[in-house]
Design a protein around this motif. Structure first.
Motif, PDB file in Angstrom:
ATOM      1  N   TYR A  70       0.827  -1.199   0.000  1.00  0.00           N
ATOM      2  CA  TYR A  70       0.000   0.000   0.000  1.00  0.00           C
ATOM      3  C   TYR A  70       0.866   1.255   0.000  1.00  0.00           C
ATOM      4  O   TYR A  70       1.943   1.303   0.607  1.00  0.00           O
ATOM      5  CB  TYR A  70      -0.950   0.012   1.203  1.00  0.00           C
ATOM      6  N   VAL A  71       0.400   2.272  -0.714  1.00  0.00           N
ATOM      7  CA  VAL A  71       1.033   3.584  -0.774  1.00  0.00           C
ATOM      8  C   VAL A  71      -0.037   4.627  -0.496  1.00  0.00           C
ATOM      9  O   VAL A  71      -1.149   4.556  -1.035  1.00  0.00           O
ATOM     10  CB  VAL A  71       1.678   3.835  -2.154  1.00  0.00           C
ATOM     11  N   ILE A  72       0.284   5.612   0.359  1.00  0.00           N
ATOM     12  CA  ILE A  72      -0.665   6.653   0.740  1.00  0.00           C
ATOM     13  C   ILE A  72      -0.133   8.003   0.262  1.00  0.00           C
ATOM     14  O   ILE A  72       1.030   8.338   0.495  1.00  0.00           O
ATOM     15  CB  ILE A  72      -0.880   6.675   2.265  1.00  0.00           C
ATOM     16  N   GLU A  73      -0.997   8.770  -0.400  1.00  0.00           N
ATOM     17  CA  GLU A  73      -0.606  10.083  -0.911  1.00  0.00           C
ATOM     18  C   GLU A  73      -1.611  11.136  -0.481  1.00  0.00           C
ATOM     19  O   GLU A  73      -2.802  10.862  -0.367  1.00  0.00           O
ATOM     20  CB  GLU A  73      -0.513  10.041  -2.434  1.00  0.00           C
ATOM     21  N   HIS A  74      -1.121  12.347  -0.270  1.00  0.00           N
ATOM     22  CA  HIS A  74      -1.935  13.473   0.170  1.00  0.00           C
ATOM     23  C   HIS A  74      -2.262  14.364  -1.017  1.00  0.00           C
ATOM     24  O   HIS A  74      -1.429  14.564  -1.901  1.00  0.00           O
ATOM     25  CB  HIS A  74      -1.172  14.269   1.242  1.00  0.00           C
ATOM     26  N   PHE A  75      -3.511  14.919  -1.034  1.00  0.00           N
ATOM     27  CA  PHE A  75      -3.959  15.740  -2.156  1.00  0.00           C
ATOM     28  C   PHE A  75      -4.641  17.007  -1.652  1.00  0.00           C
ATOM     29  O   PHE A  75      -5.094  17.080  -0.499  1.00  0.00           O
ATOM     30  CB  PHE A  75      -4.940  14.954  -3.036  1.00  0.00           C
ATOM     31  N   ASN A  76      -4.715  17.990  -2.550  1.00  0.00           N
ATOM     32  CA  ASN A  76      -5.449  19.206  -2.263  1.00  0.00           C
ATOM     33  C   ASN A  76      -6.951  18.940  -2.338  1.00  0.00           C
ATOM     34  O   ASN A  76      -7.385  17.862  -2.743  1.00  0.00           O
ATOM     35  CB  ASN A  76      -5.054  20.302  -3.262  1.00  0.00           C
ATOM     36  N   TYR A  77      -7.733  19.949  -2.002  1.00  0.00           N
ATOM     37  CA  TYR A  77      -9.184  19.752  -1.943  1.00  0.00           C
ATOM     38  C   TYR A  77      -9.750  19.344  -3.298  1.00  0.00           C
ATOM     39  O   TYR A  77     -10.751  18.617  -3.383  1.00  0.00           O
ATOM     40  CB  TYR A  77      -9.872  21.024  -1.434  1.00  0.00           C
ATOM     41  N   ASP A  78      -9.119  19.797  -4.405  1.00  0.00           N
ATOM     42  CA  ASP A  78      -9.607  19.497  -5.752  1.00  0.00           C
ATOM     43  C   ASP A  78      -8.931  18.264  -6.340  1.00  0.00           C
ATOM     44  O   ASP A  78      -9.015  18.022  -7.549  1.00  0.00           O
ATOM     45  CB  ASP A  78      -9.409  20.701  -6.667  1.00  0.00           C
ATOM     46  N   SER A  82      -0.721  17.282  -3.610  1.00  0.00           N
ATOM     47  CA  SER A  82      -0.226  18.197  -2.586  1.00  0.00           C
ATOM     48  C   SER A  82       1.292  18.319  -2.687  1.00  0.00           C
ATOM     49  O   SER A  82       1.977  17.409  -3.173  1.00  0.00           O
ATOM     50  CB  SER A  82      -0.629  17.674  -1.210  1.00  0.00           C
ATOM     51  N   VAL A  83       1.816  19.440  -2.216  1.00  0.00           N
ATOM     52  CA  VAL A  83       3.272  19.639  -2.222  1.00  0.00           C
ATOM     53  C   VAL A  83       3.922  19.110  -0.950  1.00  0.00           C
ATOM     54  O   VAL A  83       5.140  19.179  -0.799  1.00  0.00           O
ATOM     55  CB  VAL A  83       3.622  21.135  -2.391  1.00  0.00           C
ATOM     56  N   LEU A  84       3.126  18.573  -0.029  1.00  0.00           N
ATOM     57  CA  LEU A  84       3.691  18.077   1.226  1.00  0.00           C
ATOM     58  C   LEU A  84       4.576  16.863   0.975  1.00  0.00           C
ATOM     59  O   LEU A  84       4.248  15.990   0.159  1.00  0.00           O
ATOM     60  CB  LEU A  84       2.573  17.695   2.199  1.00  0.00           C
ATOM     61  N   ALA A  85       5.688  16.796   1.678  1.00  0.00           N
ATOM     62  CA  ALA A  85       6.533  15.613   1.652  1.00  0.00           C
ATOM     63  C   ALA A  85       5.884  14.516   2.479  1.00  0.00           C
ATOM     64  O   ALA A  85       5.078  14.780   3.380  1.00  0.00           O
ATOM     65  CB  ALA A  85       7.921  15.940   2.205  1.00  0.00           C
ATOM     66  N   LYS A  86       6.238  13.281   2.172  1.00  0.00           N
ATOM     67  CA  LYS A  86       5.627  12.134   2.860  1.00  0.00           C
ATOM     68  C   LYS A  86       5.758  12.243   4.374  1.00  0.00           C
ATOM     69  O   LYS A  86       4.817  11.967   5.128  1.00  0.00           O
ATOM     70  CB  LYS A  86       6.269  10.844   2.363  1.00  0.00           C
ATOM     71  N   ALA A  87       6.925  12.675   4.841  1.00  0.00           N
ATOM     72  CA  ALA A  87       7.173  12.755   6.283  1.00  0.00           C
ATOM     73  C   ALA A  87       6.316  13.806   6.970  1.00  0.00           C
ATOM     74  O   ALA A  87       6.140  13.774   8.191  1.00  0.00           O
ATOM     75  CB  ALA A  87       8.650  13.043   6.542  1.00  0.00           C
ATOM     76  N   GLU A  88       5.737  14.726   6.189  1.00  0.00           N
ATOM     77  CA  GLU A  88       4.911  15.772   6.788  1.00  0.00           C
ATOM     78  C   GLU A  88       3.500  15.277   7.096  1.00  0.00           C
ATOM     79  O   GLU A  88       2.842  15.816   7.994  1.00  0.00           O
ATOM     80  CB  GLU A  88       4.841  16.979   5.852  1.00  0.00           C
ATOM     81  N   TYR A  89       3.013  14.272   6.372  1.00  0.00           N
ATOM     82  CA  TYR A  89       1.642  13.809   6.620  1.00  0.00           C
ATOM     83  C   TYR A  89       1.565  12.364   7.102  1.00  0.00           C
ATOM     84  O   TYR A  89       0.492  11.886   7.464  1.00  0.00           O
ATOM     85  CB  TYR A  89       0.757  14.003   5.385  1.00  0.00           C
ATOM     86  N   GLY A 130      -7.188  16.429   5.367  1.00  0.00           N
ATOM     87  CA  GLY A 130      -7.283  16.676   3.935  1.00  0.00           C
ATOM     88  C   GLY A 130      -7.676  15.437   3.164  1.00  0.00           C
ATOM     89  O   GLY A 130      -8.199  14.466   3.722  1.00  0.00           O
ATOM     90  N   ASN A 131      -7.408  15.464   1.866  1.00  0.00           N
ATOM     91  CA  ASN A 131      -7.748  14.368   0.967  1.00  0.00           C
ATOM     92  C   ASN A 131      -6.570  13.408   0.813  1.00  0.00           C
ATOM     93  O   ASN A 131      -5.420  13.835   0.715  1.00  0.00           O
ATOM     94  CB  ASN A 131      -8.122  14.900  -0.415  1.00  0.00           C
ATOM     95  N   TYR A 132      -6.893  12.109   0.748  1.00  0.00           N
ATOM     96  CA  TYR A 132      -5.861  11.086   0.602  1.00  0.00           C
ATOM     97  C   TYR A 132      -6.294  10.059  -0.438  1.00  0.00           C
ATOM     98  O   TYR A 132      -7.485   9.841  -0.673  1.00  0.00           O
ATOM     99  CB  TYR A 132      -5.618  10.366   1.927  1.00  0.00           C
ATOM    100  N   MET A 133      -5.295   9.431  -1.028  1.00  0.00           N
ATOM    101  CA  MET A 133      -5.508   8.289  -1.913  1.00  0.00           C
ATOM    102  C   MET A 133      -4.645   7.140  -1.412  1.00  0.00           C
ATOM    103  O   MET A 133      -3.446   7.320  -1.152  1.00  0.00           O
ATOM    104  CB  MET A 133      -5.119   8.636  -3.353  1.00  0.00           C
TER     105      MET A 133
END
Length: 416
Positions: A70-78, A82-89, A130-133
């Motif tokens: 599994y891989v988890i990624e952070h996204f903006n509302y739309d 997101s520009v966040l690095a993995k360690a930030e979220y 926020g939004n995640y995938m």
């Protein structure tokens, strides 16, 4: 270099705006019954409070006991990256193997049931709202499927009211969503620019409405009362069936047959767009796994081939599909019905785990690909629908969209 590494490099090299919006990837045919579990939902859109565990489960029907990652990624509302690095979220690591899985027991259809819970030993916490995938890969780094989820913090009150459409042309067919965002202890900077909202009908992200701005401010409240922009087609109550006993016909099932696995033949349905609205309680397109005389539904519930049919004349410019949250409202080859000239019906079949399922028939334009949910079922203002409102906030100079509020309402309380 594997595909996951290439994808991460692309996020660094390619401008964020060029990547576009994230889209869920549907699984191959041997992966079934993808569902999230939380304190309140199963098989629905997961909207979790920060700190609440995330549980993802699915079945692999190829009996190979494969390894999945599994891989988890952070996204903006739309749903742009997101520009966040993995360690930030994330606290800990992702790109880890799903360790918990069990093989089916005493079923005609052999399968393995996989379960992922976060936090776990490797992925200890989700740190940001926020939004995640979440994306699931196999041992050969092939993407199997992806699913969206949201994490929120309860910082503002979100009031939601469902009204009949204010547009007289659609007053009998549409429902409008009014919102009030109350900010008792949270100060917004320039809310017209920093606040974004998303309205979701019946947990279906494909038909969500976003980008609405507050129309005016009253004290500490942001008011949204649009005429057209926040209106949804009312639709109709979902059809349903239950096959918790694979050896006997049940609700919505006309008869059963045993071949390689059990086959459940549903009663033939008819179009409802030209018939009066009739209240028929449903679960708004969702599903619930259930089976009689079974103690562990995860591995003891069997799979059946469910046969659908619709009595309708052949359509030259539209395709007919089965539609519901059993596959996250996706339009796929397996959901398409085909016209049988001998009996004048559209027919199709889908392999589904035992349970209670909601579904409806929808039409897809062959030339434009446009989805028309009400073409077969109709649209009625009285229809009972669930609405969720998500409130995102990006302060001036901030680097990501926080999900700061969540509200919910049901059209059973609809008013003029």
């Amino acid at each position: 270099m594997n595909k996951k590494t290439i994808y991460l490099l692309l996020l660094i090299i390619i401008p964020i705006s060029a990547l576009g919006q994230a889209v869920e990837v549907s699984p191959p045919d041997f992966i079934k019954t993808i569902k999230f579990k939380s304190n309140t939902t199963q098989g629905q859109l997961p909207i979790l409070k920060l700190g609440e565990p995330l549980v993802l489960e699915f079945d692999a029907l190829n009996a190979n006991e494969e390894d999945f990652y599994y891989v988890i990624e952070h996204f903006n509302y739309d749903w742009t990256p997101s520009v966040l690095a993995k360690a930030e979220y994330l606290r800990g690591l992702d790109n880890q193997r799903i360790l918990e899985y069990y093989n089916s027991f005493n079923t005609y259809q052999v399968y393995s049931h996989y379960k992922l819970q976060i936090p776990n030993i490797q992925t200890r916490a989700i740190l940001k709202t926020g939004n995640y995938m979440i994306s699931i890969y196999d041992d050969y780094d092939e993407l199997m499927f992806s699913r969206k989820f949201m994490v929120y913090e309860d910082l503002v009150n979100v009031g939601v009211n469902i009204k009949r459409s204010r547009d007289v042309k659609f007053v009998a067919e549409k429902q409008s969503v009014d919102m009030v965002i109350a900010t008792n202890s949270f100060n917004f900077n320039n809310p017209l620019e920093t606040i974004n909202t998303v309205i979701i009908q019946n947990n279906n992200l494909n038909t969500s409405i976003s980008g609405l701005r507050p129309q005016y401010t009253l004290g500490n409240q942001l008011i949204y009362r649009y005429v057209e922009e926040s209106a949804f087609w009312g639709g109709n109550e979902y059809l349903f069936f239950e096959n918790k006993d694979v050896r006997a016909a049940n609700v919505g099932v006309q008869f059963i047959d045993l071949k390689d696995i059990y086959h459940s033949y549903l009663f033939t349905n008819i179009p409802r767009w030209d018939r009066p609205y009739t209240y028929n309680p449903d679960i708004n397109g969702n599903f619930q796994i259930t089976a009689i005389d079974r103690t562990d539904l995860d591995v003891e519930a069997d799979y059946t081939m469910v046969h659908f049919s619709l009595l309708h004349e052949e359509l030259k410019d539209k395709n007919i599909h089965i539609y519901g949250n059993f596959n996250a409202f996706a339009i796929e080859p397996i959901t398409q019905l085909f016209y049988n000239t001998e009996n004048g019906k559209y027919e199709g079949m889908i392999r589904l785990k035992q349970g209670f399922y909601n579904y409806k028939f929808v039409a897809i334009d062959k030339y434009t690909g446009t989805l028309d949910e009400g073409f077969i079922s109709g649209n009625f203002w009285q229809t009972e629908n669930n609405y969720k409102v998500l409130v995102y906030y990006r302060d001036l100079g901030a680097r990501y969209d926080r999900l700061i509020g969540y509200g919910e309402a049901n059209s059973v309380d609809i008013s003029n």
